[in-house]
Design a protein around this motif. Sequence first.
Motif, PDB file in Angstrom:
ATOM      1  N   HIS A 118      -7.703  17.979  -0.028  1.00  0.00           N
ATOM      2  CA  HIS A 118      -8.743  18.275  -0.597  1.00  0.00           C
ATOM      3  C   HIS A 118     -10.516  17.940  -0.935  1.00  0.00           C
ATOM      4  N   GLY A 119     -10.354  16.570  -0.602  1.00  0.00           N
ATOM      5  CA  GLY A 119     -11.676  15.554  -0.927  1.00  0.00           C
ATOM      6  C   GLY A 119     -13.497  16.426  -1.069  1.00  0.00           C
ATOM      7  N   GLU A 120     -13.607  15.593  -1.987  1.00  0.00           N
ATOM      8  CA  GLU A 120     -15.199  15.960  -1.321  1.00  0.00           C
ATOM      9  C   GLU A 120     -16.166  15.036  -0.225  1.00  0.00           C
ATOM     10  N   PHE A 121     -15.136  13.975  -0.041  1.00  0.00           N
ATOM     11  CA  PHE A 121     -15.429  12.885   0.885  1.00  0.00           C
ATOM     12  C   PHE A 121     -15.345  12.897   2.539  1.00  0.00           C
ATOM     13  N   SER A 122     -15.313  14.593   2.942  1.00  0.00           N
ATOM     14  CA  SER A 122     -14.296  14.690   4.181  1.00  0.00           C
ATOM     15  C   SER A 122     -14.227  13.475   5.444  1.00  0.00           C
ATOM     16  N   GLY A 123     -15.619  13.116   5.398  1.00  0.00           N
ATOM     17  CA  GLY A 123     -16.011  11.958   6.406  1.00  0.00           C
ATOM     18  C   GLY A 123     -14.734  10.424   6.460  1.00  0.00           C
ATOM     19  N   MET A 124     -14.307  10.550   5.047  1.00  0.00           N
ATOM     20  CA  MET A 124     -13.835   9.107   4.999  1.00  0.00           C
ATOM     21  C   MET A 124     -12.085   9.112   6.001  1.00  0.00           C
ATOM     22  N   LEU A 125     -12.061   7.713   6.206  1.00  0.00           N
ATOM     23  CA  LEU A 125     -10.672   8.156   7.191  1.00  0.00           C
ATOM     24  C   LEU A 125      -9.444   7.823   6.120  1.00  0.00           C
ATOM     25  N   ILE A 126      -9.341   8.051   5.311  1.00  0.00           N
ATOM     26  CA  ILE A 126      -8.163   7.606   4.187  1.00  0.00           C
ATOM     27  C   ILE A 126      -8.681   8.636   2.819  1.00  0.00           C
ATOM     28  N   GLY A 127      -7.777   9.340   1.512  1.00  0.00           N
ATOM     29  CA  GLY A 127      -8.036  10.125   1.166  1.00  0.00           C
ATOM     30  C   GLY A 127      -8.082   9.115  -0.067  1.00  0.00           C
ATOM     31  N   SER A 128      -8.018   9.270  -1.704  1.00  0.00           N
ATOM     32  CA  SER A 128      -8.030   8.683  -2.537  1.00  0.00           C
ATOM     33  C   SER A 128      -6.800   8.643  -2.770  1.00  0.00           C
ATOM     34  N   VAL A 129      -5.855   9.870  -2.844  1.00  0.00           N
ATOM     35  CA  VAL A 129      -4.066  10.110  -3.276  1.00  0.00           C
ATOM     36  C   VAL A 129      -3.815   8.945  -2.098  1.00  0.00           C
ATOM     37  N   SER A 130      -4.003   9.061  -0.851  1.00  0.00           N
ATOM     38  CA  SER A 130      -3.316   8.245   0.209  1.00  0.00           C
ATOM     39  C   SER A 130      -3.359   7.308  -0.414  1.00  0.00           C
ATOM     40  N   LEU A 131      -4.573   6.708  -0.375  1.00  0.00           N
ATOM     41  CA  LEU A 131      -4.486   4.702  -0.482  1.00  0.00           C
ATOM     42  C   LEU A 131      -4.523   4.862  -1.945  1.00  0.00           C
ATOM     43  N   TYR A 132      -4.364   5.152  -2.878  1.00  0.00           N
ATOM     44  CA  TYR A 132      -3.354   4.923  -4.577  1.00  0.00           C
ATOM     45  C   TYR A 132      -1.739   5.207  -3.564  1.00  0.00           C
ATOM     46  N   CYS A 133      -1.114   6.175  -3.467  1.00  0.00           N
ATOM     47  CA  CYS A 133       0.233   5.950  -3.033  1.00  0.00           C
ATOM     48  C   CYS A 133       0.243   4.748  -2.322  1.00  0.00           C
ATOM     49  N   ALA A 134      -0.098   4.448  -0.885  1.00  0.00           N
ATOM     50  CA  ALA A 134      -0.307   3.122  -0.290  1.00  0.00           C
ATOM     51  C   ALA A 134       0.101   1.819  -0.470  1.00  0.00           C
ATOM     52  N   THR A 135      -0.664   1.502  -1.692  1.00  0.00           N
ATOM     53  CA  THR A 135      -0.539   0.254  -2.031  1.00  0.00           C
ATOM     54  C   THR A 135      -0.125   0.952  -3.505  1.00  0.00           C
ATOM     55  N   ARG A 136       1.030   1.836  -3.914  1.00  0.00           N
ATOM     56  CA  ARG A 136       0.825   1.913  -5.217  1.00  0.00           C
ATOM     57  C   ARG A 136       2.814   2.428  -5.199  1.00  0.00           C
ATOM     58  N   ALA A 137       2.949   2.790  -3.924  1.00  0.00           N
ATOM     59  CA  ALA A 137       4.165   3.399  -3.787  1.00  0.00           C
ATOM     60  C   ALA A 137       5.323   2.471  -4.189  1.00  0.00           C
ATOM     61  N   SER A 138       6.952   2.504  -3.974  1.00  0.00           N
ATOM     62  CA  SER A 138       7.661   2.283  -4.081  1.00  0.00           C
ATOM     63  C   SER A 138       8.953   2.273  -2.729  1.00  0.00           C
ATOM     64  N   CYS A 139       8.519   2.746  -1.923  1.00  0.00           N
ATOM     65  CA  CYS A 139       8.634   2.786  -0.934  1.00  0.00           C
ATOM     66  C   CYS A 139       8.284   2.586   0.338  1.00  0.00           C
ATOM     67  N   PRO A 140       8.455   2.676   1.729  1.00  0.00           N
ATOM     68  CA  PRO A 140       7.467   2.687   3.036  1.00  0.00           C
ATOM     69  C   PRO A 140       6.229   4.114   2.733  1.00  0.00           C
ATOM     70  N   VAL A 141       5.682   4.161   2.987  1.00  0.00           N
ATOM     71  CA  VAL A 141       4.936   5.019   3.298  1.00  0.00           C
ATOM     72  C   VAL A 141       3.629   5.586   4.288  1.00  0.00           C
ATOM     73  N   LEU A 142       4.609   6.704   5.279  1.00  0.00           N
ATOM     74  CA  LEU A 142       3.333   6.915   6.394  1.00  0.00           C
ATOM     75  C   LEU A 142       2.075   8.090   5.705  1.00  0.00           C
ATOM     76  N   VAL A 143       0.906   7.747   6.269  1.00  0.00           N
ATOM     77  CA  VAL A 143      -0.681   8.216   6.167  1.00  0.00           C
ATOM     78  C   VAL A 143      -0.701   9.188   7.466  1.00  0.00           C
ATOM     79  N   TYR A 144      -0.361  10.452   7.371  1.00  0.00           N
ATOM     80  CA  TYR A 144      -0.311  11.348   8.881  1.00  0.00           C
ATOM     81  C   TYR A 144      -1.723  11.284   9.253  1.00  0.00           C
ATOM     82  N   ARG A 145      -2.304  10.977  10.037  1.00  0.00           N
ATOM     83  CA  ARG A 145      -3.633  11.706  10.262  1.00  0.00           C
ATOM     84  C   ARG A 145      -3.343  12.267  11.900  1.00  0.00           C
ATOM     85  N   GLU A 146      -4.526  12.936  11.448  1.00  0.00           N
ATOM     86  CA  GLU A 146      -3.662  14.334  12.654  1.00  0.00           C
ATOM     87  C   GLU A 146      -4.734  13.471  14.338  1.00  0.00           C
ATOM     88  N   PRO A 147      -3.800  13.761  15.419  1.00  0.00           N
ATOM     89  CA  PRO A 147      -4.579  12.972  16.788  1.00  0.00           C
ATOM     90  C   PRO A 147      -5.630  13.141  16.873  1.00  0.00           C
TER      91      PRO A 147
END
Length: 161
Positions: A118-147
């Motif tokens: 629900h972020g404000e910048f809808s044109g971005m390829l990845i949101g801030s929560v997804s980016l934060y998780c991808a760079t800090r999670a303790s396990c593998p992260v799958l960032v799901y993008r709609e086809p």
Amino acid sequence: MAEHDIQGTRTIVVGVDGSDGSADAARWAFGQAALTGSHVEVITAWRWPSSWGAAIPMPTGFDPAGDARSMADEITGPLADEFPTVTIHTRIVEGHPAEVLVEASRYADLLVVSSRGHGEFSGMLIGSVSLYCATRASCPVLVYREPEQGKSEQGKSEQGK
């Protein structure tokens, strides 16, 4: 392997915020869980509204945790029917979504998030929560993008079939 994986049960954590993208990410997580015998932990984070200045008046009966629970149930209900063999745990947690999901990743085998919520910048390829998780999670992260429009999940043109 996650710390709690003592009995051989694998855990897929998926973040849900009510957006179409998070519902699609949850559907992917449930499908993966059905294939791998994992269980799914659906996590929704919420926070009290804040303001810089005068206090925001809250309407009578305002219940952000209850609203978050209802939203999560709307997403998980149909998925539970579609994937009856998948064990589901739903957690509604007060806090910032990125921090809550990274904490949950400590006990997961896979973290699934949508590329944008629900972020404000809808044109971005990845949101801030997804980016934060991808760079800090303790396990593998799958960032799901709609086809992309007109393409299947395998990337092939639907029109070329």
